[in-house]
Scaffold this motif. Structure first.
Motif, PDB file in Angstrom:
ATOM      1  N   PRO A  81      -8.791  -5.656   6.440  1.00 23.22           N
ATOM      2  CA  PRO A  81     -10.086  -5.113   5.332  1.00 23.22           C
ATOM      3  C   PRO A  81     -10.070  -5.853   3.649  1.00 23.22           C
ATOM      4  CG  PRO A  81      -6.617  -4.831   5.835  1.00 23.22           C
ATOM      5  CD  PRO A  81      -7.951  -5.608   6.145  1.00 23.22           C
ATOM      6  N   PRO A  82     -10.860  -5.348   2.357  1.00 21.97           N
ATOM      7  CA  PRO A  82     -11.260  -4.398   3.576  1.00 21.97           C
ATOM      8  C   PRO A  82     -12.129  -3.699   4.458  1.00 21.97           C
ATOM      9  CG  PRO A  82     -12.002  -4.940   1.670  1.00 21.97           C
ATOM     10  CD  PRO A  82     -10.991  -5.922   2.108  1.00 21.97           C
ATOM     11  N   TYR A  83     -12.793  -2.876   4.920  1.00 22.14           N
ATOM     12  CA  TYR A  83     -13.608  -2.208   6.053  1.00 22.14           C
ATOM     13  C   TYR A  83     -14.628  -2.799   5.782  1.00 22.14           C
ATOM     14  CZ  TYR A  83      -9.271  -2.219   8.787  1.00 22.14           C
ATOM     15  OH  TYR A  83      -8.198  -2.603   9.713  1.00 22.14           O
ATOM     16  N   ALA A 119       0.366   5.169  13.261  1.00 27.94           N
ATOM     17  CA  ALA A 119      -0.583   4.768  12.652  1.00 27.94           C
ATOM     18  C   ALA A 119      -0.128   3.813  10.854  1.00 27.94           C
ATOM     19  CB  ALA A 119      -0.945   6.119  12.198  1.00 27.94           C
ATOM     20  N   ALA A 120       0.850   4.473  10.207  1.00 27.45           N
ATOM     21  CA  ALA A 120       0.988   3.568   9.355  1.00 27.45           C
ATOM     22  C   ALA A 120       1.379   2.405   9.971  1.00 27.45           C
ATOM     23  CB  ALA A 120       2.442   4.295   8.868  1.00 27.45           C
ATOM     24  N   ASP A 128      -3.172  -4.110   6.217  1.00 27.63           N
ATOM     25  CA  ASP A 128      -3.881  -2.411   4.873  1.00 27.63           C
ATOM     26  C   ASP A 128      -2.746  -1.445   4.488  1.00 27.63           C
ATOM     27  OD1 ASP A 128      -5.333  -0.487   4.618  1.00 27.63           O
ATOM     28  OD2 ASP A 128      -6.140   0.074   5.750  1.00 27.63           O
ATOM     29  N   PHE A 129      -2.103  -2.170   3.421  1.00 28.58           N
ATOM     30  CA  PHE A 129      -0.937  -1.890   2.671  1.00 28.58           C
ATOM     31  C   PHE A 129      -0.582  -0.235   2.489  1.00 28.58           C
ATOM     32  CE2 PHE A 129      -0.313  -6.518   2.755  1.00 28.58           C
ATOM     33  CZ  PHE A 129       0.986  -6.441   3.990  1.00 28.58           C
ATOM     34  N   THR A 130      -2.231  -0.298   1.301  1.00 30.62           N
ATOM     35  CA  THR A 130      -2.495   0.772   0.882  1.00 30.62           C
ATOM     36  C   THR A 130      -2.293   2.382   1.642  1.00 30.62           C
ATOM     37  OG1 THR A 130      -3.181  -0.022  -1.263  1.00 30.62           O
ATOM     38  CG2 THR A 130      -4.163   2.125  -1.062  1.00 30.62           C
ATOM     39  N   THR A 131      -3.593   1.858   2.614  1.00 31.90           N
ATOM     40  CA  THR A 131      -4.160   3.165   3.501  1.00 31.90           C
ATOM     41  C   THR A 131      -1.861   3.528   4.454  1.00 31.90           C
ATOM     42  OG1 THR A 131      -5.796   2.326   3.489  1.00 31.90           O
ATOM     43  CG2 THR A 131      -4.456   3.959   5.082  1.00 31.90           C
ATOM     44  N   ALA A 132      -1.934   2.279   4.259  1.00 29.79           N
ATOM     45  CA  ALA A 132      -0.130   2.553   5.677  1.00 29.79           C
ATOM     46  C   ALA A 132       0.753   3.433   4.587  1.00 29.79           C
ATOM     47  CB  ALA A 132       0.106   1.002   6.080  1.00 29.79           C
ATOM     48  N   HIS A 162       3.187  -0.059  -1.250  1.00 28.13           N
ATOM     49  CA  HIS A 162       2.366  -0.088  -2.073  1.00 28.13           C
ATOM     50  C   HIS A 162       2.991  -1.561  -3.433  1.00 28.13           C
ATOM     51  CE1 HIS A 162      -0.034   3.680  -2.437  1.00 28.13           C
ATOM     52  NE2 HIS A 162       0.920   3.932  -2.474  1.00 28.13           N
ATOM     53  N   GLU A 163       3.936  -2.022  -3.077  1.00 29.20           N
ATOM     54  CA  GLU A 163       4.884  -2.976  -3.493  1.00 29.20           C
ATOM     55  C   GLU A 163       3.465  -4.595  -3.196  1.00 29.20           C
ATOM     56  OE1 GLU A 163       8.129  -1.807  -6.147  1.00 29.20           O
ATOM     57  OE2 GLU A 163       8.467  -2.679  -4.310  1.00 29.20           O
ATOM     58  N   ALA A 164       3.875  -4.490  -1.792  1.00 29.56           N
ATOM     59  CA  ALA A 164       3.368  -5.599  -0.845  1.00 29.56           C
ATOM     60  C   ALA A 164       2.180  -5.740  -0.925  1.00 29.56           C
ATOM     61  CB  ALA A 164       3.617  -5.372   0.726  1.00 29.56           C
TER      62      ALA A 164
END
Length: 344
Positions: A81-83, A119-120, A128-132, A162-164
């Motif tokens: 990511p980002p894709y 999925a997460a 892709d930590f934000t989407t997860a 989010h912190e990651a």
């Protein structure tokens, strides 16, 4: 030798469910021939037709199977990511998210949670930590009415993801997720854990250079700093009020007031909130003060309100959010019970 494919799948006169069933037959044939990617594609198409016909459980099952068939082929092929629009493909994690949405509509929450959790995990593995984290928050919201402890675990996981992400927006989103963890802890009556979380969050915010810069600059706006984070102080005090009563809550207000910068700081709104709950000049929590706030016209129907504890709207009235309303109602009942007991 190639696998057979279903014929006449694009007949416009066929109902959507009939098209989906024909695709399922072709998909199972592809599996039998060992062509898993083709089978995944056909299950995916079947799921789309089931969605069009609002056969939600069948659609979820088709998307879930498509994801499971595709997953082994994605281990080393998904771009980081980002894709981009050109590179982004429908991945197994995306199929599982769609499957989860369908199972929710079918009221099959157990399978919906399982799909979205997988999925997460896949997204987190791919970075892709934000989407997860977004998926984890959706899981928490799904579980909250049935399993508060499960919801808390997913909010905590969302905060860590989010912190990651290791950027300003990730930290801010992580703080909001931790705030929600504290709210859920208080909702189930674990006030001690909630207080520890809220006060720890407040301490950390005060120690950040950005917070000190904000105070020293006389209230000049600092970009990328969440205005939702300071709610932790009001929430901590209300937890003291419900756990230990008015005296402990008033002591917490005095203690935090001494820690905060004197002016021009984002926590000033929280001071104003607490002053109103404490009856302004009287500076103490009583059943009368709390009842007056809960009965104020602007707070009518506040159970459906959202936003900060007191949100300015166009008419400059202030409205309670659902969590604050719940805590004040608990405190009011506790104080009235104590008054009734004292009068006996």
């Amino acid at each position: 030798m190639t696998a057979p494919v279903a014929q006449n799948l694009h007949c416009d006169t066929a109902p959507d469910e009939a098209r989906a069933r024909a695709l399922l037959t072709a998909a199972r044939s592809a599996v039998a021939w060992g062509n898993m990617l083709e089978a995944s594609r056909l299950f995916h198409r079947a799921g789309n037709f089931f969605k069009m016909d609002q056969k939600w459980h069948d659609a979820g099952a088709a998307f879930q199977t498509a994801a499971e068939l595709k997953m082994p082929f994605e281990a080393d092929t998904i771009p980081a990511p980002p894709y981009t629009t050109e590179v982004r493909k429908i991945t197994s994690s995306g199929l599982l998210k769609t499957a989860s949405d369908c199972f929710v509509k079918a009221q099959d929450f157990r399978v919906a949670v399982s799909c979205l959790q997988t999925a997460a995990d896949l997204l987190a593995e791919d970075g892709d930590f934000t989407t997860a984290a977004g998926h984890c928050k959706a899981l928490a919201q799904m579980l909250a009415p049935r399993d508060v402890d499960g919801a808390i675990r997913f909010y905590e996981k969302a905060a860590r993801l989010h912190e990651a992400a290791a950027d300003v927006h990730g930290r801010s989103a992580g703080d909001k997720a931790w705030l929600t963890v504290g709210e859920q802890l208080a909702r189930k009556g674990d006030y001690t854990a909630a207080i520890d979380l809220f006060e720890g969050l407040a301490d950390r915010i005060l120690q950040e250079p950005k917070a000190r810069d904000y105070a020293s600059s006389g209230g000049v706006y600092v970009p990328d700093f969440s205005t939702a984070e300071p709610k932790c102080l009001t929430r901590a005090v209300l937890c003291y009020l419900c756990r230990d009563g008015p005296s402990a809550a008033q002591e917490a207000v005095v203690r935090w007031d001494a820690k905060l910068p004197s002016s021009g700081f984002m926590f000033d709104q929280e001071r104003n909130v607490l002053r109103q709950v404490m009856g302004g000049a009287e500076n103490r929590f009583t059943a009368g003060h709390i009842a007056k706030i809960l009965q104020a016209p602007e707070n009518a129907g506040s159970a459906t309100a959202s936003g900060p504890p007191w949100c300015d709207n166009d008419t400059q009235t202030r409205r309670l959010d659902k969590w604050t309303t719940m805590m004040l109602e608990r405190a009011l009942q506790m104080l009235r019970d104590a008054e009734n007991k004292a009068q006996r």
